[in-house]
Design a protein around this motif. Sequence first.
Motif, PDB file in Angstrom:
ATOM      1  N   ARG A   1       0.835  -1.212   0.000  1.00 27.17           N
ATOM      2  CA  ARG A   1       0.000   0.000   0.000  1.00 27.17           C
ATOM      3  C   ARG A   1       0.866   1.258   0.000  1.00 27.17           C
ATOM      4  NH1 ARG A   1      -2.303   0.569   5.510  1.00 27.17           N
ATOM      5  NH2 ARG A   1      -0.105   1.144   5.784  1.00 27.17           N
ATOM      6  N   ASP A   2       1.869   1.289   0.869  1.00 29.83           N
ATOM      7  CA  ASP A   2       2.720   2.478   0.959  1.00 29.83           C
ATOM      8  C   ASP A   2       3.522   2.691  -0.324  1.00 29.83           C
ATOM      9  OD1 ASP A   2       1.730   2.769   3.501  1.00 29.83           O
ATOM     10  OD2 ASP A   2       3.549   2.059   4.517  1.00 29.83           O
TER      11      ASP A   2
ATOM     12  N   VAL B   1       1.132   4.288  -2.825  1.00 28.56           N
ATOM     13  CA  VAL B   1       0.902   5.700  -2.500  1.00 28.56           C
ATOM     14  C   VAL B   1       2.120   6.533  -2.894  1.00 28.56           C
ATOM     15  CG1 VAL B   1       0.568   7.329  -0.597  1.00 28.56           C
ATOM     16  CG2 VAL B   1      -0.744   5.198  -0.667  1.00 28.56           C
TER      17      VAL B   1
ATOM     18  N   VAL C   1      -6.405  10.502  -3.489  1.00 26.31           N
ATOM     19  CA  VAL C   1      -6.068   9.158  -3.017  1.00 26.31           C
ATOM     20  C   VAL C   1      -6.849   8.857  -1.737  1.00 26.31           C
ATOM     21  CG1 VAL C   1      -4.227   7.646  -2.173  1.00 26.31           C
ATOM     22  CG2 VAL C   1      -3.790   9.242  -4.066  1.00 26.31           C
TER      23      VAL C   1
ATOM     24  N   LEU D   1      -7.522   5.711   1.168  1.00 24.95           N
ATOM     25  CA  LEU D   1      -7.043   4.446   1.704  1.00 24.95           C
ATOM     26  C   LEU D   1      -8.191   3.668   2.325  1.00 24.95           C
ATOM     27  CD1 LEU D   1      -3.711   5.557   3.411  1.00 24.95           C
ATOM     28  CD2 LEU D   1      -4.103   4.855   1.045  1.00 24.95           C
TER      29      LEU D   1
ATOM     30  N   SER E   1      -6.054  -3.108   3.245  1.00 22.04           N
ATOM     31  CA  SER E   1      -4.988  -2.227   2.728  1.00 22.04           C
ATOM     32  C   SER E   1      -5.209  -1.865   1.261  1.00 22.04           C
ATOM     33  CB  SER E   1      -3.628  -2.900   2.898  1.00 22.04           C
ATOM     34  OG  SER E   1      -3.319  -3.099   4.246  1.00 22.04           O
ATOM     35  N   SER E   2      -6.362  -1.322   0.960  1.00 18.64           N
ATOM     36  CA  SER E   2      -6.670  -0.934  -0.418  1.00 18.64           C
ATOM     37  C   SER E   2      -6.279   0.518  -0.665  1.00 18.64           C
ATOM     38  CB  SER E   2      -8.161  -1.117  -0.700  1.00 18.64           C
ATOM     39  OG  SER E   2      -8.934  -0.307   0.173  1.00 18.64           O
ATOM     40  N   VAL E   3      -6.089   0.838  -1.939  1.00 14.57           N
ATOM     41  CA  VAL E   3      -5.830   2.213  -2.359  1.00 14.57           C
ATOM     42  C   VAL E   3      -6.763   2.524  -3.527  1.00 14.57           C
ATOM     43  CG1 VAL E   3      -4.138   3.863  -3.244  1.00 14.57           C
ATOM     44  CG2 VAL E   3      -3.399   2.039  -1.690  1.00 14.57           C
TER      45      VAL E   3
ATOM     46  N   ALA F   1      -7.532   5.659  -6.169  1.00 17.99           N
ATOM     47  CA  ALA F   1      -7.068   6.964  -6.651  1.00 17.99           C
ATOM     48  C   ALA F   1      -7.993   7.428  -7.770  1.00 17.99           C
ATOM     49  CB  ALA F   1      -5.635   6.868  -7.152  1.00 17.99           C
TER      50      ALA F   1
END
Length: 405
Positions: free
Chosen positions: A43-44, A47, A57, A59, A64-66, A68
Amino acid sequence: MPPDVALLTTLRSQARGVQPRTVALRRALHRRPELGLDLPHTRDAVVAALADLPLQVHLGRSVSSVVAVLEGARPGPTVLLRGDMDALPLAEDTGLSFASETDGAMHACGHDTHVAMLASAARVLAARRNDFAGRVLFMFQPGEEGFHGARYMIDEGLLDRTGPAGRPDAAYALHISATLPSGEVHVRPGPLMAAADAVTVTVRGRGGHASAPHDALDPLPAAAAMVGALQTAVTRRVSAHHPVVLTIARIVAGTTNNIIPETAFMEGTVRTLSETARATVHDEIERVCRYIAMAHGCTAEVHIEPGYPVTVNDADAADRVGKLAYTVLGRDRVVTMDTPIMGAEDFSYVLAEVPGALAFLGGCPPNVHPGTAPPNHSNRVVFDEDAMASGVAVYAGLALDALAK
């Protein structure tokens, strides 16, 4: 009206231009694979890869989804593009210089390439915001490998009208395959991948001495009879026009050679391409196991855990994928699949709500025949990184095609 051909064909050079970024992100993720729904490092990394782009963005709260969102030049529809992020519980044996550094985990299904391609597609599209009206929703999803990650994201409002980008009007995903020629796009309308359900059966009898089976109720003959009878049930109770795969993959019973055990445990999987066949097979498994157990003086506890539903491509969306890939990659790069495959995908949850399509991207390494290449889910699988440029171009092209002013 669709964007002109010249505009789309420039995507190939743009995708090649960001290829060093694509490769770098892919390799960083490949070195540190993570499993399931909690992927903090992945995830990080996503990002960070998107940080310099004009994106909103969001979270995930429970996973732990992203998500955007990229806004175009003016209001319009929304297109969703998906990239799944999780790895598999395997010990890598590829010899790659960037092989997994995490014991017992490996990106053996190519999800690291999906993330890298989607991040680079976001970069290509961000540079062309004036070329489209509407918005692109980039869905970076954990937990595809049996953890229902897409369903968690949907439950958090991904597809709602009040969600991060409003309700999508179309949805697309690519899945790399090490056994397809590199850079080819394979797609078909209708059912593309199967529903996958887990089956467990516990046969209960009465234990005893192996020299006196008449004083016991041996569950093993009952379990053995069930394996054969289940295969017969598939061929005799389900129409041949509805493909079904039923595999009993594990049987566990007993402790030594002179004891009849009290129980025998079986587990397997059932794959279907229609809800009709799915319901029929579930009923047959229950009936066959219960009555065979009864005939042997035993009982059977049957549990069927529903998995992913059938992945069904919208016909128009699948056609758009083929035509877009034809324009961007070339005529010889597009293959219409004759039949579905019996693997399963949780992008099926998205396609059940939004018209769209999933397509396969060939990633067979150079100088390797697709028929002999280690397949996805192998601890020896290797993907051709050059194919990722084709994936980036197709991802970006699908968005431009759908949102052209």
